[in-house]
Structure formats: C-alpha cells, structure tokens
Scaffold this active site. Structure first.
Site: not given
Ligand SMILES: Cc1cc2nc3c(=O)[nH]c(=O)nc-3n(C[C@H](O)[C@H](O)[C@H](O)COP(=O)(O)OP(=O)(O)OC[C@H]3O[C@@H](n4cnc5c(N)ncnc54)[C@H](O)[C@@H]3O)c2cc1C
Length: 451
Positions: A6, A30, A36, A40, A77, A282, A425, A433
């Site tokens: 994301a 990645e 992508s 969720c 990485v 995250d 409404y 309300w």
């Molecule tokens: C089951 C589930 C349900 C969810 N439901 C919701 C929801 O309903 N609403 C909501 O807002 N959020 C939800 N989330 C949270 C949301 O998916 C995450 O907040 C979001 O994916 C974060 O995006 P990101 O890019 O920060 O991290 P990530 O999606 O974790 O992506 C990080 C990427 O970095 C890669 N990576 C890490 N370290 C390295 C490295 N050293 N070298 C190369 N690649 C690396 C990983 O492989 C990963 O693909 C949910 C999560 C889960 C697991």
C-alpha cells in the site's frame, strides 16, 4: 522504495505521475510474491464472500512495470547504508546480493505480525493472515481438515473478522482473548455488546485468557489451544494477536524510532533528521490529533495516504499528512463496530477530564422496515464540551456513521456544535434525529452546554 504494497507502491505511482522516466528513476524492492494487494480483503476471501484471490490485487508487478517502475520482486533489502546512500538487497530465489544507490529512499516495510513464542506456535494448522500467501495457506488447511473446530486467538478486528470467515466456512468457532472483552479498541462496556452479539451468533468467547501453548497430535498437527484455565480443541487455529512496526532495517541503520517502535517522521513523512529518507504506512508512528500523542496504528487507509504524500514530495511536489483521529470500522457477521477518537482510558492517560454518554437509537425511522438498534457512546471534554471520541455498535448502517464523528473531531467541534449538523434524513436512512446527533444532544446537556 523498500516494500511493494500500500504505502510503497502508492508512493512509487504518485512519484511517477509527477515525474516521467527521464526525470526520475523509480526502483521498488518487494520480498513477497505480490504487490498492491488488499490484506484488508483476506477475511472476506477466506470466508468466501470474495471468490478469487486475484480480486484482492489492485495492481500486479507487470502493471507497475508498464508504468516505468523498476520493480524487483522476491528481493529483500537487507541493509540500509545511510552514509553512502545505498541499500543492499538479496534476490530470494538466486541468493545473489547487490547494492543499489539512491538519491531518495522510501521505507514502506509495513508491520510484522506478533507470533506467540510458545510450543506449537509453528505447528501445521496454525495460521497468520498477514498476506495473500497466508490466506492461501489457510484456505488449503480448511480444504483438508476433516474436523470443523476453529480457534481464533485474539479478538481485535482481525480476530473478529476471521471468526466470521470461519463461521461462513461452517466451522464451530471459539475466540480466545487476553482482554476482558473483545475489541480492545473500544471501552469494555461497548466491547461487552460485541461479546454478547458474538455469542448470539454461536461464537464461543473466552475472555481474560492467556494462551500458554498450542497442543499438537501425534501427526504434529495442531489439536488444541491451551490456556491457564483450560484447553480448547482445534482443527485449525488462526492467530490475530496484533502487529509491530517492521523497522529492523531502519533500527540497524540508526534511524529514529518512537516509543512504539515505529519510525518517526515529520509532517511531509520525511524521517526526522534525514533530508532524503521518507517512511510511511504500518512502519511509522502517527500523530493522534485528539490526544497530541504519537501512536502506532496499522491501517491501510493511513498507508495509502502516506504513500500519496510521500510520492508527491519525492516527485518534487508538496504534500503533508497532518495526523489521525483514530477512526476504524469493522464487522463480525451482521454486527458493525466503529470507533474514532479517544477511549476513556486514552483520555485519562493524557490528563483530560470528560463526560461520557451512551444512547440507544435506531438505524432508520422506528416504523420503517428493517430498523435496527444501535448503541452510540460519546466522550466530551468537561467544561469545553469538545468532542473527544465516539464508539458505535449496531447492525446495518451503524458502522459508517462514525465518519460524521471523525469529521467533527478533525474540525475540533464541540458536542453542542454537533447537535446543529445538517445531516440527511429520510425514514429509510435514519430517525429524524440521527443516532450520532441524539448522542451529541445528550452529551451537550451533560457537559452543561445545552438546555
Ligand atoms: C487480515 C487483515 C485485515 C485488514 N483489514 C483492514 C481494514 O479493514 N482496514 C484498514 O484500514 N486496514 C486493514 N488492514 C491493515 C492494512 O492491510 C495495512 O495497514 C496495510 O497493508 C499497510 O500497508 P503498508 O504498505 O504499510 O505495509 P504492508 O502492506 O505490510 O506492505 C509492506 C511490504 O513490504 C515488504 N517488505 C518488508 N520488508 C521488506 C524488505 N526488507 N525488503 C523488501 N520488501 C520488504 C513486505 O513483504 C510487504 O509486502 C488489514 C490487515 C490485515 C492483515
């Protein structure tokens, strides 16, 4: 870009929109198999609402490459060399390692699921649900288990969503939870409503329970979850006990981390003290606009916005991410659960004095077919009447009502000001309300703002 989901790929795409390939070379690493994708959506794919895994993929590696992003899949990485402006990466298939230089670096490594450090945690039949590989592995397990008993460890939003998924797959579901009530992002009195509703759906809730080990059978497969007080038989176990920021690389590189272990950034999502390094999603901490404190909140909605802001700045534009008010919505079967702002304990922790009110109202005009009850809890600051937080639990139409409160919080409104909000409404949509306004009126009276 380190991380291709994301935050990372939003940043890459936005930077590419602003600067063409002749002006900016974008390289993304990645380590996984997908880019992508919507984690969720995993509970709804596992539960069968979304039939195909690929429906959760917003953009494939090929699609990114077609937009002139040099995407290196299955490439991890392993080191950031801040002094020399380069990263070391390992091709996970060939094992080959190489250094790549950068002028600008984006860290979007996401979060790491907490795996319990206890016997049996890695046994077959025990699953996390962090990415699409995890989702597939769980589906493979569900296809082969003959028994129909599932235990979910953890009752946060992922735990309760997975409970629903497993119910939909025909499992008898037990949720084992360390807290006193499910959904610790709510106050316990609102969590209690979730608890009761889940039990009404046939889910067995076990609260105040610390898992001590996962027991395995002679074949090595998980057979039960053990707590200090009992054993819960399981043919499959799903872990949803939270995540921590994935900042191993950043820490080793000496980048600044906050007290929750996330990277610290400025408003432009630039890592503090580092002119040419950004971080989002995250792996960072965010400013809570209501409490003024930094928090770690792992949500896709923030990650996408961070990516957009980072991409704009990396691409030569200007954008900022001011912070969050802590809005989240989820559901278990037909029960919708929403929250924004501070819980009672958050408000107390930062020294705010407040009043709370809780009201029950209906989702539609009481006489209109399908009207269902919802409970709205509202916190307002003592004396000023400033809105501090809202929690909503109810059936259809309850969850997204929290967005009104999120806007009011962002605007710094008082509960008295909220009572005058011109919300839509008609009988099929709300009572005259709206429940949020009913709560605001009661809160305004309680803090002495309203006659
Ligand atoms: C089951 C589930 C349900 C969810 N439901 C919701 C929801 O309903 N609403 C909501 O807002 N959020 C939800 N989330 C949270 C949301 O998916 C995450 O907040 C979001 O994916 C974060 O995006 P990101 O890019 O920060 O991290 P990530 O999606 O974790 O992506 C990080 C990427 O970095 C890669 N990576 C890490 N370290 C390295 C490295 N050293 N070298 C190369 N690649 C690396 C990983 O492989 C990963 O693909 C949910 C999560 C889960 C697991």
């Amino acid at each position: 870009m380190i991380g291709g989901d994301a935050a990372g790929m939003s940043a890459a795409s936005q930077a590419r929109r602003l600067k063409g390939p002749g002006e900016l070379e974008v390289v993304a690493f990645e380590r996984g198999h997908f880019t992508s994708f919507s984690a969720c959506g995993i509970p709804y794919w596992v539960g069968g609402d979304v039939p195909e895994r690929d429906q959760l993929i917003a953009r494939t590696p090929e699609e990114h490459r077609a937009r002139d992003i040099d995407l290196r899949m299955r490439t991890e990485v392993t080191e950031i060399d801040v002094d020399r402006g380069r990263v070391r990466a390992r091709d996970l298939d060939s094992g080959a390692e190489s250094w790549t230089s950068y002028d600008k670096l984006v860290i979007a490594t996401g979060a790491r699921p907490i795996r319990p450090d206890m016997p049996g945690a890695d046994a077959p039949g025990v699953h996390g649900v962090q990415n699409l590989d995890d989702g597939q592995a769980l589906l493979d397990t569900l296809a082969r288990t003959r028994g129909r008993r599932a235990v979910v460890v953890g009752a946060g939003y992922i735990g309760v969503e997975m409970a629903e998924a497993l119910i939909n797959r025909g499992y008898e579901v037990t949720v084992v939870n360390r807290g006193s009530e499910p959904m610790s992002t709510l106050d316990p009195d609102m969590g209690r409503l979730v608890h009761e509703a889940m039990e009404g759906m046939g889910i067995t809730m076990v609260n105040d329970a610390e898992v001590t080990k996962l027991l395995t059978g002679e074949d090595g497969w998980v057979r039960a979850v053990a707590t200090e007080d009992g054993e819960y038989p399981a043919d499959v176990v799903v872990l949803g006990i939270g995540v921590r920021p994935e900042t191993t690389l950043a820490k080793a590189a000496g980048l600044p981390l906050g007290k929750h272990g996330g990277l610290l950034t400025d408003l432009a999502m630039r890592v503090r003290g580092h002119e040419n390094i950004w971080a989002g999603g995250d792996c960072v901490e965010v400013l809570d606009l209501v409490s003024g404190q930094e928090r770690h909140i792992a949500l896709g909605t923030h990650a996408n916005k961070h990516g957009q802001v980072i991409g704009s700045n990396v691409g030569g534009g200007y954008a900022t991410f001011p912070g969050v008010v802590g809005t989240a919505v989820s559901k278990v079967c037909d029960l919708e659960i929403a929250r924004t702002g501070l819980r009672e304990k958050d408000a107390r922790r930062v020294g705010l004095q407040f009043e709370t009110v809780t009201i029950e109202s209906t989702s539609r005009a009481g006489y209109y077919p399908g009207a269902s009850l919802m409970t709205v809890k509202m916190l307002a600051e003592r004396r000023t009447g400033r809105l501090l937080g809202v929690q909503i639990v109810g059936r259809e139409g309850a969850g997204k009502r929290v967005d009104v409160a999120a806007v009011a919080l962002t605007a710094g409104m008082t509960v008295e000001q909220m009572t005058a909000l011109d919300l839509g409404y008609a009988p099929p949509f709300s009572p005259v309300w709206d429940p949020v306004l009913v709560a605001a009126r009661k809160a305004a009276k309680t803090v002495g703002q309203h006659p």
